[in-house]
Write a protein that holds these residues in place. Sequence first.
Motif, PDB file in Angstrom:
ATOM      1  N   ALA A 148       2.173   1.645  -3.624  1.00  0.00           N
ATOM      2  CA  ALA A 148       1.205   2.267  -4.354  1.00  0.00           C
ATOM      3  C   ALA A 148       0.974   3.766  -4.321  1.00  0.00           C
ATOM      4  O   ALA A 148       1.000   4.525  -5.280  1.00  0.00           O
ATOM      5  CB  ALA A 148      -0.255   1.490  -4.137  1.00  0.00           C
ATOM      6  N   LYS A 149       1.038   4.253  -3.024  1.00  0.00           N
ATOM      7  CA  LYS A 149       0.904   5.793  -2.818  1.00  0.00           C
ATOM      8  C   LYS A 149       2.251   6.398  -3.464  1.00  0.00           C
ATOM      9  O   LYS A 149       2.156   7.291  -3.895  1.00  0.00           O
ATOM     10  CB  LYS A 149       0.813   5.910  -1.400  1.00  0.00           C
ATOM     11  CG  LYS A 149       0.627   7.553  -0.931  1.00  0.00           C
ATOM     12  CD  LYS A 149      -0.564   8.044  -1.526  1.00  0.00           C
ATOM     13  CE  LYS A 149      -1.137   9.477  -1.157  1.00  0.00           C
ATOM     14  NZ  LYS A 149      -2.300   9.837  -2.136  1.00  0.00           N
ATOM     15  N   GLU A 150       3.370   5.550  -3.389  1.00  0.00           N
ATOM     16  CA  GLU A 150       4.566   6.329  -3.606  1.00  0.00           C
ATOM     17  C   GLU A 150       4.570   6.357  -5.102  1.00  0.00           C
ATOM     18  O   GLU A 150       5.515   7.283  -5.755  1.00  0.00           O
ATOM     19  CB  GLU A 150       5.898   5.591  -3.118  1.00  0.00           C
ATOM     20  CG  GLU A 150       7.187   6.178  -3.489  1.00  0.00           C
ATOM     21  CD  GLU A 150       7.375   7.645  -2.998  1.00  0.00           C
ATOM     22  OE1 GLU A 150       7.697   8.672  -3.737  1.00  0.00           O
ATOM     23  OE2 GLU A 150       7.110   8.005  -1.796  1.00  0.00           O
ATOM     24  N   LEU A 193       0.800  -1.172  -0.102  1.00  0.00           N
ATOM     25  CA  LEU A 193      -0.036  -0.057   0.076  1.00  0.00           C
ATOM     26  C   LEU A 193       0.725   1.023   0.040  1.00  0.00           C
ATOM     27  O   LEU A 193       0.574   2.249  -0.601  1.00  0.00           O
ATOM     28  CB  LEU A 193      -1.117  -0.175   1.198  1.00  0.00           C
ATOM     29  CG  LEU A 193      -2.153  -1.040   1.049  1.00  0.00           C
ATOM     30  CD1 LEU A 193      -2.885  -1.080   2.383  1.00  0.00           C
ATOM     31  CD2 LEU A 193      -3.130  -0.537   0.196  1.00  0.00           C
ATOM     32  N   VAL A 194       1.934   1.100   0.798  1.00  0.00           N
ATOM     33  CA  VAL A 194       2.993   2.377   0.716  1.00  0.00           C
ATOM     34  C   VAL A 194       3.534   2.658  -0.669  1.00  0.00           C
ATOM     35  O   VAL A 194       3.607   3.575  -1.209  1.00  0.00           O
ATOM     36  CB  VAL A 194       3.985   2.108   1.852  1.00  0.00           C
ATOM     37  CG1 VAL A 194       5.095   3.167   1.660  1.00  0.00           C
ATOM     38  CG2 VAL A 194       3.484   2.348   3.180  1.00  0.00           C
ATOM     39  N   VAL A 207      -4.800   1.860  -9.811  1.00  0.00           N
ATOM     40  CA  VAL A 207      -3.986   2.919  -9.178  1.00  0.00           C
ATOM     41  C   VAL A 207      -3.443   3.690 -10.469  1.00  0.00           C
ATOM     42  O   VAL A 207      -2.867   3.222 -11.337  1.00  0.00           O
ATOM     43  CB  VAL A 207      -3.187   2.536  -8.068  1.00  0.00           C
ATOM     44  CG1 VAL A 207      -3.966   1.680  -7.006  1.00  0.00           C
ATOM     45  CG2 VAL A 207      -2.066   1.643  -8.557  1.00  0.00           C
ATOM     46  N   GLU A 236       1.890   6.782  -7.215  1.00  0.00           N
ATOM     47  CA  GLU A 236       1.506   7.992  -7.477  1.00  0.00           C
ATOM     48  C   GLU A 236       1.967   9.223  -7.338  1.00  0.00           C
ATOM     49  O   GLU A 236       2.098  10.157  -8.316  1.00  0.00           O
ATOM     50  CB  GLU A 236       0.082   8.246  -6.674  1.00  0.00           C
ATOM     51  CG  GLU A 236      -0.777   9.149  -6.950  1.00  0.00           C
ATOM     52  CD  GLU A 236      -2.106   9.391  -6.044  1.00  0.00           C
ATOM     53  OE1 GLU A 236      -2.936  10.173  -6.317  1.00  0.00           O
ATOM     54  OE2 GLU A 236      -1.960   8.692  -5.175  1.00  0.00           O
ATOM     55  N   ARG A 237       2.839   9.353  -6.208  1.00  0.00           N
ATOM     56  CA  ARG A 237       3.842  10.469  -6.350  1.00  0.00           C
ATOM     57  C   ARG A 237       5.020  10.559  -7.281  1.00  0.00           C
ATOM     58  O   ARG A 237       5.322  11.581  -7.757  1.00  0.00           O
ATOM     59  CB  ARG A 237       4.585  10.462  -4.994  1.00  0.00           C
ATOM     60  CG  ARG A 237       3.347  10.582  -3.603  1.00  0.00           C
ATOM     61  CD  ARG A 237       4.314  10.971  -2.419  1.00  0.00           C
ATOM     62  NE  ARG A 237       3.382  10.771  -1.201  1.00  0.00           N
ATOM     63  CZ  ARG A 237       3.252   9.871  -0.194  1.00  0.00           C
ATOM     64  NH1 ARG A 237       4.193   8.819  -0.311  1.00  0.00           N
ATOM     65  NH2 ARG A 237       2.295   9.939   0.661  1.00  0.00           N
TER      66      ARG A 237
END
Length: 490
Positions: free
Chosen positions: A161-163, A158-159, A194, A165-166
Amino acid sequence: MPALPHAFKLHPFSHHHAHGACQCGSPLLSRFHERMMADVSRRQFIGGMAGVMAMFAALHAPSVLSQQPKDDNRPILLKNLRLFDGSGGPLRDGVAIRIEGGRIQALQTNGADAGDAEVIDCGGRVVMPGLIDAHWHTTLAGISQLEAMTADPGYVHLVAAKEAERTLMRGVTSVRDVGGPSFALKRAIDKGIVDGPRIFPAGAMISQTSGHGDFRMRHEVPRGTASPLSEQEKQGVAVIADGEAEVLRRTREQLMLGASQIKLMAGGGVASTYDPLDSTQFTERELRAAVEAADDWGTYVAVHVYTSKGIQRSLRAGVKSIEHGQLADEESVRMMAGEGAWWSLQPFLQDEDSNVYPDAARRESQRMVAEGTVRAYELAQRFDVKTAWGTDILFSPQNTHNQLRHLTKLTRFYDSLTTLAMATGRNGELLAMSGPRNPYQGKLGTLEPEALADLLVVDGNPEQGLEFLNDPNTNLRLIMKGGRVHKNTL
């Protein structure tokens, strides 16, 4: 293993009959259930919960996916712009870019009829290809080493996936992932679940015992023939292989999972627990086994290595990409040029972006690599070695937002347009070396007809410098990947 959502639970012995006799308790269905649940467990180990959920992406169950707006399929015309096409040549004026079906359909004159296209006025700004980081760790960049070693796999992914996007929001539209379990995240990005860059995955880093990818604790040694895999091997971060037969097996496993290139550890590192910087890893026969297996699938091997001995051994074995290599001597660089190998360099300069080490030994290794970095860029230019740009940000969530600063540093060694070409057109050539294992059919890193429509509209003039990239949030006005606009503040 966490419970599956109710809609995804399998009930092999429930009696919801179709037409005809009940087959719910048949041996065939029981075997199917066993295989399905085994695949769920396997995918969770390899790709975290994202890997499990990806199995069911095609099912018609209610989800947030059905609520997402569909992309507008109209052509897009970018006009009133200055074009940097990724080649390193000067900017071009009077050009309009027509995009259709996720690709650049044509470069037109600025006054061309837009027809049915949606027109985006770039306001005289520069349009350039999306950036490509040739040495990235999608799953491991945005998390600390302690968390990577101890957290739930689902949290790690999950981390990541967020990274991802960034990363895309920094204008990096493609990455060559050179180690880590990125297959599930790649699939989720490609399916639109995502947002993130295109990922060229290597899968698990292949390491010899005591090599740069051996993350076991001392109490786990020795490992017998019946010993279980280490946790990092189970998670797909790295795998240990000793001897040609094991190297072949581990290479083929990564190809089976979808690797676009293979990554081996051919030498020591700065942050290593067990393997000193000067150590040489894998025999030439072991390296060649991986090279031959990759070549049979139409792709290539990249190796982590710093020293001249390790570089030369790798090149003799047929390796096509040297990752790092800051301690190369002149003979090794001549050999790289002669073999047509790529030098995937990173600006390790012992500056504000460097890791901080508490002990003198690692600080000394870091100093040696930093001095070697300056020499490496000079040698790469003197002998005309094909040079790629990458960052190798690893276990450093505090540093990922400075990803593009690792690019602007290169203007110390190259003019700004050459630097930008390295991170676009040149890196696109490196990605294309995956041949039939390339997961994205179409040119990347260039703005020309039929190329994939990955591009940026920027506030800044790359002919005068690249400092505008140090603040992507402000200066990247439009980010497009595959013809889809992910940001537009024009």
